[in-house]
Write a protein that holds these residues in place. Structure first.
Motif, PDB file in Angstrom:
ATOM      1  N   SER A 310      29.163  46.320   1.190  1.00  0.00           N
ATOM      2  CA  SER A 310      29.560  46.179  -0.214  1.00  0.00           C
ATOM      3  C   SER A 310      31.071  46.270  -0.358  1.00  0.00           C
ATOM      4  O   SER A 310      31.736  46.973   0.405  1.00  0.00           O
ATOM      5  CB  SER A 310      28.902  47.265  -1.071  1.00  0.00           C
ATOM      6  OG  SER A 310      27.498  47.271  -0.916  1.00  0.00           O
ATOM      7  N   GLU A 311      31.576  45.587  -1.359  1.00  0.00           N
ATOM      8  CA  GLU A 311      32.994  45.691  -1.690  1.00  0.00           C
ATOM      9  C   GLU A 311      33.135  46.235  -3.099  1.00  0.00           C
ATOM     10  O   GLU A 311      32.303  45.952  -3.974  1.00  0.00           O
ATOM     11  CB  GLU A 311      33.683  44.325  -1.608  1.00  0.00           C
ATOM     12  CG  GLU A 311      33.799  43.779  -0.203  1.00  0.00           C
ATOM     13  CD  GLU A 311      34.668  42.537  -0.146  1.00  0.00           C
ATOM     14  OE1 GLU A 311      35.013  42.004  -1.221  1.00  0.00           O
ATOM     15  OE2 GLU A 311      35.013  42.114   0.973  1.00  0.00           O
ATOM     16  N   LEU A 312      34.182  46.998  -3.312  1.00  0.00           N
ATOM     17  CA  LEU A 312      34.465  47.466  -4.664  1.00  0.00           C
ATOM     18  C   LEU A 312      34.858  46.279  -5.540  1.00  0.00           C
ATOM     19  O   LEU A 312      35.384  45.275  -5.043  1.00  0.00           O
ATOM     20  CB  LEU A 312      35.616  48.469  -4.643  1.00  0.00           C
ATOM     21  CG  LEU A 312      35.286  49.900  -4.225  1.00  0.00           C
ATOM     22  CD1 LEU A 312      36.573  50.685  -4.040  1.00  0.00           C
ATOM     23  CD2 LEU A 312      34.401  50.586  -5.251  1.00  0.00           C
ATOM     24  N   PRO A 313      34.662  46.361  -6.834  1.00  0.00           N
ATOM     25  CA  PRO A 313      35.142  45.313  -7.737  1.00  0.00           C
ATOM     26  C   PRO A 313      36.657  45.151  -7.606  1.00  0.00           C
ATOM     27  O   PRO A 313      37.384  46.091  -7.273  1.00  0.00           O
ATOM     28  CB  PRO A 313      34.752  45.833  -9.125  1.00  0.00           C
ATOM     29  CG  PRO A 313      33.600  46.743  -8.868  1.00  0.00           C
ATOM     30  CD  PRO A 313      33.887  47.398  -7.546  1.00  0.00           C
ATOM     31  N   ALA A 314      37.122  43.952  -7.891  1.00  0.00           N
ATOM     32  CA  ALA A 314      38.540  43.627  -7.681  1.00  0.00           C
ATOM     33  C   ALA A 314      39.478  44.515  -8.488  1.00  0.00           C
ATOM     34  O   ALA A 314      40.624  44.726  -8.092  1.00  0.00           O
ATOM     35  CB  ALA A 314      38.788  42.159  -8.016  1.00  0.00           C
ATOM     36  N   ILE A 315      39.006  45.073  -9.623  1.00  0.00           N
ATOM     37  CA  ILE A 315      39.867  45.925 -10.450  1.00  0.00           C
ATOM     38  C   ILE A 315      40.401  47.114  -9.646  1.00  0.00           C
ATOM     39  O   ILE A 315      41.477  47.642  -9.934  1.00  0.00           O
ATOM     40  CB  ILE A 315      39.096  46.426 -11.704  1.00  0.00           C
ATOM     41  CG1 ILE A 315      40.006  47.250 -12.627  1.00  0.00           C
ATOM     42  CG2 ILE A 315      37.894  47.264 -11.305  1.00  0.00           C
ATOM     43  CD1 ILE A 315      41.168  46.487 -13.184  1.00  0.00           C
ATOM     44  N   MET A 316      39.671  47.508  -8.580  1.00  0.00           N
ATOM     45  CA  MET A 316      40.081  48.674  -7.798  1.00  0.00           C
ATOM     46  C   MET A 316      41.308  48.397  -6.933  1.00  0.00           C
ATOM     47  O   MET A 316      41.854  49.319  -6.327  1.00  0.00           O
ATOM     48  CB  MET A 316      38.917  49.156  -6.940  1.00  0.00           C
ATOM     49  CG  MET A 316      37.706  49.617  -7.747  1.00  0.00           C
ATOM     50  SD  MET A 316      38.130  50.781  -9.078  1.00  0.00           S
ATOM     51  CE  MET A 316      38.795  52.149  -8.157  1.00  0.00           C
ATOM     52  N   ARG A 317      41.766  47.136  -6.891  1.00  0.00           N
ATOM     53  CA  ARG A 317      43.026  46.845  -6.199  1.00  0.00           C
ATOM     54  C   ARG A 317      44.212  47.496  -6.914  1.00  0.00           C
ATOM     55  O   ARG A 317      45.268  47.704  -6.319  1.00  0.00           O
ATOM     56  CB  ARG A 317      43.266  45.339  -6.121  1.00  0.00           C
ATOM     57  CG  ARG A 317      42.291  44.579  -5.227  1.00  0.00           C
ATOM     58  CD  ARG A 317      42.572  43.085  -5.290  1.00  0.00           C
ATOM     59  NE  ARG A 317      41.596  42.308  -4.549  1.00  0.00           N
ATOM     60  CZ  ARG A 317      41.696  41.965  -3.273  1.00  0.00           C
ATOM     61  NH1 ARG A 317      42.756  42.345  -2.592  1.00  0.00           N
ATOM     62  NH2 ARG A 317      40.767  41.247  -2.679  1.00  0.00           N
ATOM     63  N   ALA A 318      44.042  47.789  -8.203  1.00  0.00           N
ATOM     64  CA  ALA A 318      45.155  48.352  -8.984  1.00  0.00           C
ATOM     65  C   ALA A 318      45.369  49.835  -8.703  1.00  0.00           C
ATOM     66  O   ALA A 318      46.480  50.348  -8.846  1.00  0.00           O
ATOM     67  CB  ALA A 318      44.891  48.147 -10.475  1.00  0.00           C
ATOM     68  N   PHE A 319      44.315  50.531  -8.292  1.00  0.00           N
ATOM     69  CA  PHE A 319      44.395  51.990  -8.157  1.00  0.00           C
ATOM     70  C   PHE A 319      44.709  52.391  -6.725  1.00  0.00           C
ATOM     71  O   PHE A 319      44.065  51.923  -5.779  1.00  0.00           O
ATOM     72  CB  PHE A 319      43.079  52.619  -8.618  1.00  0.00           C
ATOM     73  CG  PHE A 319      42.733  52.296 -10.040  1.00  0.00           C
ATOM     74  CD1 PHE A 319      43.350  52.967 -11.085  1.00  0.00           C
ATOM     75  CD2 PHE A 319      41.836  51.285 -10.343  1.00  0.00           C
ATOM     76  CE1 PHE A 319      43.059  52.650 -12.399  1.00  0.00           C
ATOM     77  CE2 PHE A 319      41.532  50.965 -11.657  1.00  0.00           C
ATOM     78  CZ  PHE A 319      42.151  51.650 -12.693  1.00  0.00           C
ATOM     79  N   GLY A 320      45.696  53.260  -6.569  1.00  0.00           N
ATOM     80  CA  GLY A 320      46.085  53.699  -5.237  1.00  0.00           C
ATOM     81  C   GLY A 320      47.456  54.333  -5.267  1.00  0.00           C
ATOM     82  O   GLY A 320      47.943  54.769  -6.316  1.00  0.00           O
ATOM     83  N   LYS A 321      48.088  54.405  -4.113  1.00  0.00           N
ATOM     84  CA  LYS A 321      49.444  54.954  -4.042  1.00  0.00           C
ATOM     85  C   LYS A 321      50.153  54.361  -2.835  1.00  0.00           C
ATOM     86  O   LYS A 321      49.520  53.850  -1.906  1.00  0.00           O
ATOM     87  CB  LYS A 321      49.414  56.474  -3.958  1.00  0.00           C
ATOM     88  CG  LYS A 321      48.708  57.036  -2.736  1.00  0.00           C
ATOM     89  CD  LYS A 321      48.663  58.556  -2.765  1.00  0.00           C
ATOM     90  CE  LYS A 321      47.694  59.071  -3.807  1.00  0.00           C
ATOM     91  NZ  LYS A 321      47.516  60.540  -3.756  1.00  0.00           N
ATOM     92  N   ARG A 322      51.468  54.431  -2.869  1.00  0.00           N
ATOM     93  CA  ARG A 322      52.268  53.867  -1.780  1.00  0.00           C
ATOM     94  C   ARG A 322      52.387  54.890  -0.656  1.00  0.00           C
ATOM     95  O   ARG A 322      52.717  56.057  -0.894  1.00  0.00           O
ATOM     96  CB  ARG A 322      53.643  53.461  -2.293  1.00  0.00           C
ATOM     97  CG  ARG A 322      54.420  52.617  -1.296  1.00  0.00           C
ATOM     98  CD  ARG A 322      55.493  51.814  -1.981  1.00  0.00           C
ATOM     99  NE  ARG A 322      56.257  51.018  -1.027  1.00  0.00           N
ATOM    100  CZ  ARG A 322      55.858  49.850  -0.544  1.00  0.00           C
ATOM    101  NH1 ARG A 322      54.716  49.349  -0.927  1.00  0.00           N
ATOM    102  NH2 ARG A 322      56.609  49.185   0.318  1.00  0.00           N
ATOM    103  N   VAL A 323      52.088  54.443   0.553  1.00  0.00           N
ATOM    104  CA  VAL A 323      52.149  55.315   1.722  1.00  0.00           C
ATOM    105  C   VAL A 323      52.947  54.601   2.812  1.00  0.00           C
ATOM    106  O   VAL A 323      53.319  53.431   2.672  1.00  0.00           O
ATOM    107  CB  VAL A 323      50.735  55.654   2.252  1.00  0.00           C
ATOM    108  CG1 VAL A 323      49.892  56.317   1.174  1.00  0.00           C
ATOM    109  CG2 VAL A 323      50.033  54.404   2.788  1.00  0.00           C
TER     110      VAL A 323
END
Length: 465
Positions: A310-323
């Protein structure tokens, strides 16, 4: 059946595939990573053994003589009228053989890479064949001699490291089959190989992505003749199979300015070159981040029902942080294939330090481990000396060729939840290479709070069928 009907060249190290069902091409491409033999060799075997019943005609040549192409219909609607979306429906499959590992990284990280698919010769499973000597060195005979001596020594050290790693791994896993131990020995011994090591890569892409990739690689003019010459060959052979749609492949002023900035050393000369016992992930306090907040208009479904496919919905590309991940060049080459992330690529540089292989670190104090570590430190010193010598002679585009797989590289990127879900699931699996597994575990810990802000969601889904 003639092989010439199915490849654009039977001699060049770059060639496109034609008149073969894509399913067959994909299957034979899969052998590229596990075999030193070329696609042509494997395809010829299928033809010779009468396993393929293909028409003994060259349909591409027939198309070129048709009114659609010769009469200008394709150019008119595909280029002149601005219907460039046509390029996204036409694709080519091609092979590139005997190029440097540094070249394959450049190809796999072009801006259009998200619309290209790659299968590369794997040094985890096969022994290396040879190394590339850049044409630029012809103007520097003494430096060329140093370069060739260094390359040969790297390959000699590789042969010495394979049995040392085999002994370490066999002692650690006495019940493991020798074939499996040998694979891990290859995987670890490759740390002493330079980015000049030869590789083969198979590529599938649509006409737009291929055209954009060619333009970007041509902007390496003045830095790397290998990149430019292979880009020209890709253009030649893909034009054979897509005669109307490979276009706008010129190196633009912007791309040239981008490349000029890329070929600059960014890491300062340290007092002593760092040595690390493994990869590490950094998150700065002011790093760009968007913590997950579910809104009423966001559709996510029941995340508890997700499995490894399964893949997360594309909206989840927005959430995260720079590492930023600091890892070996070998590990870096695996991470950049996760194109759901947006990487800020850095030029390879010996100043980043050295990542010791986990097998040697865990067995520290044993004669085998000490010999392995001393070999890597010795070759790292030679790599650093030669890298600086190349830069001092105005050959910064050639310097990456002498960087070792064990040399460290810093890779900053925006780690979004969409990409992380796939990365952690895949790279935490037991068969994954140990260094990238460590990176996956570290990223999972860093994003623990964000993971648990999604009710029912588990980032690591590799045990869910």
């Amino acid at each position: 059946m003639k092989l010439e009907n199915y490849v654009t060249s039977t001699e060049d190290n770059v060639y496109a595939i034609k008149n073969v069902p894509t399913e067959v091409v994909g299957t034979v491409f899969a052998k590229v990573s596990r075999s030193p033999r070329s696609f042509r060799d494997n395809l010829y075997d299928l033809i010779k053994e009468d396993m393929l019943h293909l028409p003994d005609i060259d349909m591409i040549s027939m198309f070129k003589e048709s009114a659609a192409h010769a009469g200008g219909f394709m150019k008119k609607w595909g280029v002149d009228y601005g219907h460039s979306s046509i390029k996204e429906h036409a694709f080519a499959q091609f092979c590139i053989e005997g190029v440097s590992r540094w070249f394959t990284e450049i190809l796999e990280t072009v801006q259009a890479a998200k619309w290209l698919s790659f299968t590369e010769f794997s040094l985890r499973y096969q022994k290396p064949q040879d190394f590339v000597v850049p044409r630029e060195l012809d103007q520097h005979p003494e430096l060329k001699e140093h370069y060739i001596t260094f390359g040969k020594e790297c390959f000699r050290k590789y042969e010495e490291l394979v049995p040392l790693f085999f002994a370490l791994i066999k002692a650690k896993h006495p019940g493991m089959k020798d074939s499996a131990v040998e694979k891990l020995a290859y995987e670890n011994a490759r740390n002493v190989l330079p980015l000049a090591t030869k590789s083969n890569v198979a590529v599938t892409g649509n006409a737009r992505a291929i055209s954009d990739a060619i333009a970007e690689m041509l902007s390496h003019e003045g830095y790397s003749s290998e990149v430019v010459e292979i880009a020209q060959k890709i253009r030649k052979h893909t034009t054979e199979v897509l005669p109307s749609l490979i276009s706008h492949t010129e190196a633009t002023p912007y791309l040239c300015s981008y490349m000029a900035e890329f070929y600059q050393r960014r890491v300062q000369e340290p007092e002593t070159l760092p040595v690390y016992n493994g990869p590490f992930v950094e998150v700065t306090k002011d790093a760009a981040a968007l913590a997950f907040t579910r809104s009423d208009d966001m559709v996510l479904g029941d995340l508890a029902k997700m499995n490894r496919f399964s893949e997360l919905p594309a909206i989840m590309r927005a959430f995260g942080k720079r590492v930023a991940v600091t890892c070996s060049e070998g590990c870096h080459h695996q991470i950049i294939r996760h194109r759901a992330f947006d990487f800020s690529l850095q030029l390879p540089d010996t100043r980043y330090g050295l990542i010791l292989p986990q097998e040697a670190v865990e067995a520290s104090g044993t004669p085998e481990a000490e010999r392995i570590i001393n070999t890597l430190l010795t070759m790292r010193a030679e790599s650093h000396r030669l890298y600086n010598e190349l830069v001092e002679n105005g050959l910064i585009g050639i310097a990456p060729y002498v960087v070792l797989n064990a040399n460290a590289r810093r890779l900053p990127f925006y780690a979004n939840m969409y990409g992380l879900a796939h990365f952690v699931t895949l790279r935490k699996e037991e068969y994954a290479q140990d260094e990238i597994r460590s990176v996956a575990f570290q990223l999972e810990r860093i994003f623990h709070d964000m993971e648990h802000s999604l009710p029912g969601f588990e980032m690591d889904r590799h045990l869910k069928k």
